[in-house]
Design an enzyme around this catalytic site. Structure first.
Site, PDB file in Angstrom:
ATOM      1  NE  ARG A 110       0.794  -0.662  11.688  1.00  0.00           N
ATOM      2  CZ  ARG A 110       0.740  -1.047  10.407  1.00  0.00           C
ATOM      3  NH1 ARG A 110       0.130  -0.302   9.504  1.00  0.00           N
ATOM      4  NH2 ARG A 110       1.290  -2.178  10.026  1.00  0.00           N
TER       5      ARG A 110
ATOM      6  CB  CYS B  12      -0.959  -0.005   1.168  1.00  0.00           C
ATOM      7  SG  CYS B  12      -0.247  -0.623   2.677  1.00  0.00           S
TER       8      CYS B  12
ATOM      9  CG  HIS C   2      -0.790   3.622   4.871  1.00  0.00           C
ATOM     10  ND1 HIS C   2      -1.410   3.262   6.035  1.00  0.00           N
ATOM     11  CD2 HIS C   2      -0.290   2.467   4.347  1.00  0.00           C
ATOM     12  CE1 HIS C   2      -1.292   1.953   6.212  1.00  0.00           C
ATOM     13  NE2 HIS C   2      -0.624   1.444   5.196  1.00  0.00           N
TER      14      HIS C   2
ATOM     15  CD  GLN D  46       3.288   1.997   6.514  1.00  0.00           C
ATOM     16  OE1 GLN D  46       4.496   2.121   6.316  1.00  0.00           O
ATOM     17  NE2 GLN D  46       2.662   0.852   6.271  1.00  0.00           N
TER      18      GLN D  46
HETATM   19  N1  HSE Z   1       2.006  -3.521   4.887  1.00  0.00           N
HETATM   20  C1  HSE Z   1       1.111  -2.435   5.021  1.00  0.00           C
HETATM   21  C2  HSE Z   1       0.942  -2.022   6.443  1.00  0.00           C
HETATM   22  C3  HSE Z   1      -0.231  -2.735   4.473  1.00  0.00           C
HETATM   23  O1  HSE Z   1       1.272  -2.795   7.341  1.00  0.00           O
HETATM   24  O2  HSE Z   1       0.462  -0.925   6.692  1.00  0.00           O
HETATM   25  C4  HSE Z   1      -0.397  -3.259   3.191  1.00  0.00           C
HETATM   26  O3  HSE Z   1       0.038  -3.239   2.027  1.00  0.00           O
END
Ligand code: HSE
Length: 371
Positions: A271, A138, A278, A165
């Protein structure tokens, strides 16, 4: 004759977003849809207000049933892909496999699909007999849509990123856990007496609560609310997280760039507690000094989803946040300015819905190419 398309993992988060988009765009009119399940075989097919699919769910592990399909589109996840794809191909099935999971992305006979960027490679791949098409990570897809114009004109020497994210990127149970964390804290915050205390007392109590051993953190491992997690996915041996590793590898694969032409992309993936959008902050080293107005023009003319947001506080607050983008296909890019480091260094910030352009939409559009 309409192509027979099998749907696997359509009930999950990405699968549901995919179906919603397909209903909006009336894609189901042009295919014969067959729904599969790994757990509710034999139950009735899904029913939507404007669409009804007669019949019953088939077994997603039944290779004989899968072999009857022209196209399979799966959002079921890695384990399913690992288990079924090799057996199905070994059985001689030569249909099209469209997948949201990461497993097959870097295989030499599969293509990562993001058609506003690599439409040309997709057409060529179909013509040359490629049958496996995978959605990109993503953050990669959202970065490439935002910076599409600069990639297309080959103006980028390197990109350094910091990502912010959303919980949705980790999966639906992580979103639930984030909300449970809020609820846990709210037991203290909702007491009338709480806000009568001094701010340092409140701060101390809040910190103690989120550090409490009963705080819900089974999935994230640590609290995400009032915190952040600067590690996404597994460890690579070079100090990168796997999410960080994907940025350069997948970007260059999407562009079909060979070793001698690679664009360098590296940074830190983080995160944060947004729900499904995102955000990414970039420092971009351009290959030459280009006027900022020209850069804005190149960016906004590249595809119909990208929007250049004026670099001022009001526009940024209104149009460049997860909340202003959630549930839409918009790809705003803003905070555009040359950094004091030098005229070839560009700063930019972008936001995108992780479930739409970040996951479901490239798959839906790939399906349309094939039908
Ligand atoms: N790997 C990404 C995430 C999500 O953990 O935010 C997906 O593609």
């Amino acid at each position: 004759m309409k192509k027979k398309v099998g749907f696997i993992g359509w009930r999950g988060m990405v699968g549901s977003v995919l179906l919603k988009r397909m209903l909006e765009e009336k894609d189901f009119l042009y295919i014969k849809s067959i729904f599969f399940s790994t757990s509710q075989i034999g139950e009735k097919n899904p029913k939507f207000s404007n669409f009804f699919f007669p019949g019953f769910l088939k077994d997603a592990y039944n290779i004989e049933e899968l072999k009857k399909l022209d196209i399979i589109i799966t959002c079921q996840g890695s384990l399913y892909t690992q288990k079924v794809f090799p057996i199905l191909r070994a059985s001689g099935w030569s249909g099209y496999w469209i997948d949201a999971a990461a497993d097959l992305r870097m295989n030499k006979d599969s293509l990562i699909v993001l058609d506003p960027i690599n439409h040309f490679h997709i057409k060529n791949a179909i013509r040359s007999g490629i049958k496996t098409f995978i959605g990109g990570n993503c953050t990669v897809s959202l970065m490439m849509l935002a910076l599409g114009g600069l990639f297309r004109k080959n103006l980028i020497e390197w990109i350094s990123f910091s990502t912010y994210q959303a919980a949705s990127g980790a999966g639906s149970k992580y979103i639930k856990e984030l909300l449970k964390q809020m609820n846990f804290l709210n037991q203290y915050l909702s007491k009338k007496s709480t806000f009568a205390q001094s701010i340092l007392k409140i701060e101390k109590n809040v910190t103690n609560i989120i550090k409490d051993s009963n705080f819900p953190k089974k999935n994230f491992l640590i609290p995400l609310i009032l915190n952040l997690i600067p590690w996404i996915d597994s460890n690579m041996s070079n100090g990168q997280s796997k999410e960080e590793w994907k940025m350069e590898s997948e970007t260059n694969k999407i562009l079909s760039y060979q070793k001698n032409k690679r664009i360098l992309v590296d940074g830190t993936c983080i995160r944060v507690s947004s729900l499904r959008c995102h955000s990414q902050s970039f420092v971009i080293k351009l290959k030459k000094n280009i006027d900022l107005n020209r850069i804005e023009e190149i960016l906004s003319n590249d595809n119909k989803w990208v929007q250049v947001i004026p670099n001022n506080k009001e526009s940024t607050l209104n149009e460049l946040t997860p909340l202003s983008v959630t549930g839409t296909l918009k790809i705003p890019i803003g905070r555009l300015r040359k950094l004091s480091i030098g005229p070839k260094y560009l700063s930019a910030f972008t936001v995108g819905d992780q479930l739409l352009w970040g996951a479901a939409e490239p798959l839906r559009r790939m399906l349309k190419f094939l039908i």
